[in-house]
Design a protein around this motif. Structure first.
Motif: not given
Length: 450
Positions: A202-215
């Protein structure tokens, strides 16, 4: 142009500058890397034989590479906290360094894992490679992502960049998003460190989804909103010096953009042959409610074409970016040092910085002093000093040594110093200022060289 921009009196008292969050951001990034190492360590049992050592080393290289990919995307997202408080140039250096680490970790991961699997299965390296790519889930996509990331790394090497256009490098660089997307899935389907560990997954998904949303937000949606809301168009183009032109840009409610003197935008002019290129140019005057201005020197095909822009040309802008603003001040005294077209952000700061301000402007000849009339006018109404450093009759450039700087500005150590100019000029000037005793925290510089 002084008739277009009404003058504003600068405040007499300078409040303390805001501290850059750069150290906190770096600490957060390294803490993330430490957490990744801890995840690998807690999931790694006794290591037996060469195959075990190779596979273990490949796993940690892969985990760190995956984390570095997320960091790359985050640094590319143009988050205002980073672009305006840390500084675009510093973020660009972080991104370049992270890119080198990412490609190195990627290659180490691929080679070590394949060697470990080959040793474990008792087959050749080539045969194991074919088996892994074709038979393992999500590995074909990961192989394409790996190839793209390596290609991005090659085109980002300085020797290659000198031989390619900025546009080619820029659009190849954007493929990083595609590469990270393709490589993500095999991390969670094949990664032993995520198998049966829902919290880590879940933390790994949150990391990637977070930076994808920022971009998505800051690189796509925010620029679309800015340009639909403010409707930028070229108002006029004016010569300032040989090969130097100012472009006045009109828009609606530009005071709501939040631009500051010393900042820059990435400009895309919707004129024939120019629409595919986004180039950073600093504001050369404080922004007004309906006008902004940039001043450009013809150094290449794109910048030379700026002089031929026609009134009414649509403009697509992204920004504002940059931390070379009054927020960096720690003193009520400021020294602005510019070379060549580096005068553009310095001119805007010269008008707006509060307190005692001195401007030192280096150019080849008096004819090359762009915006000179405006600088003299600003100096008169605010009681500031403008000093010029021109080449000698033999063409020799004046040197800015610690002694000459102290002679020009006796209380140099008590000043905040803002620098804008070519990279070599800024580097040498920084060394002279440090030799003269100016603390590092009072030397402020931003460069567009990536």
């Amino acid at each position: 142009m002084t008739t277009v921009y009404e003058r504003r009196a600068a405040p007499a008292v300078a409040p303390p500058g805001r501290r850059s969050p750069a150290s906190a951001v770096l600490a957060l990034l390294w803490a993330g890397a430490a957490a990744v190492v801890a995840l690998w360590w807690t999931d790694t049992g006794p290591v037996v034989g060469a195959a075990g050592w190779l596979t273990g080393a490949g796993r940690i290289a892969g985990l760190l590479c995956g984390y570095a990919c997320a960091v790359l995307v985050g640094l590319m997202a143009r988050v205002p906290l980073l672009e305006r408080r840390v500084g675009s140039d510093r973020v660009a250096r972080w991104h370049a360094m992270a890119g080198r680490y990412t490609v190195s970790l990627l290659l180490a991961h691929v080679v070590l894992i394949l060697l470990g699997y080959a040793a474990q299965d008792g087959v050749s390296f080539a045969r194991e490679t074919v088996t892994v790519v074709l038979d393992y889930p999500d590995m074909l996509k990961a192989a394409f992502g790996t190839a793209v990331l390596v290609a991005v790394g090659i085109t980002s090497a300085r020797a290659v960049r000198r031989r390619t256009s900025h546009e080619f490098w820029y659009y190849v660089h954007l493929l990083t998003y595609c590469a990270v997307f393709l490589a993500f899935f095999h991390q969670v389907t094949l990664g032993n460190d995520f198998s049966g560990r829902p919290v880590a997954t879940a933390a790994w998904y949150a990391l990637y989804l977070g930076v994808a949303c920022l971009a998505l937000w800051f690189r796509v949606l925010a620029p679309v909103r800015l340009n639909l809301r403010h409707r930028l168009r070229v108002e006029s183009v004016h010569p300032e010096a040989p090969g130097v032109y100012s472009v006045v840009i009109r828009g609606r409610r530009l005071d709501e953009v939040g631009a500051r003197a010393g900042q820059f935008f990435r400009w895309r002019f919707m004129a024939p042959g120019m629409g595919w290129t986004s180039t950073p140019y600093s504001l050369s005057a404080p922004p007004r409610r309906d006008l902004m201005r940039i001043t450009v020197k013809a150094l290449g095909d794109h910048s030379a074409a700026v002089s031929r822009l026609r009134p009414g040309t649509r403009v697509w802008a992204e920004g504002p970016y940059g931390a070379l603003t009054g927020d960096r001040r720690t003193s009520s005294k400021s020294l602005l040092i510019a070379a060549g077209v580096g005068i553009t952000p310095m001119r805007a700061l010269f008008e707006t910085l509060p307190g005692e301000v001195t401007l030192l402007y280096r150019a080849r000849t008096a004819e090359d002093l762009a915006l000179g009339g405006e600088l003299e006018a600003i100096a008169r109404w605010r009681g500031a000093r403008v000093l010029y450093a021109l080449n000698g009759a033999d063409g020799r450039r004046p040197g800015f040594t610690a002694r000459s700087l102290r002679a020009a500005v006796p209380d140099l150590v008590g000043h905040d110093v803002y620098i804008c100019g070519p990279h070599g000029f800024a580097r040498d000037l920084y060394e002279s200022l440090r030799t003269a005793g100016v603390p590092d925290r009072r030397i402020h510089h931003e460069s567009f060289e990536l």
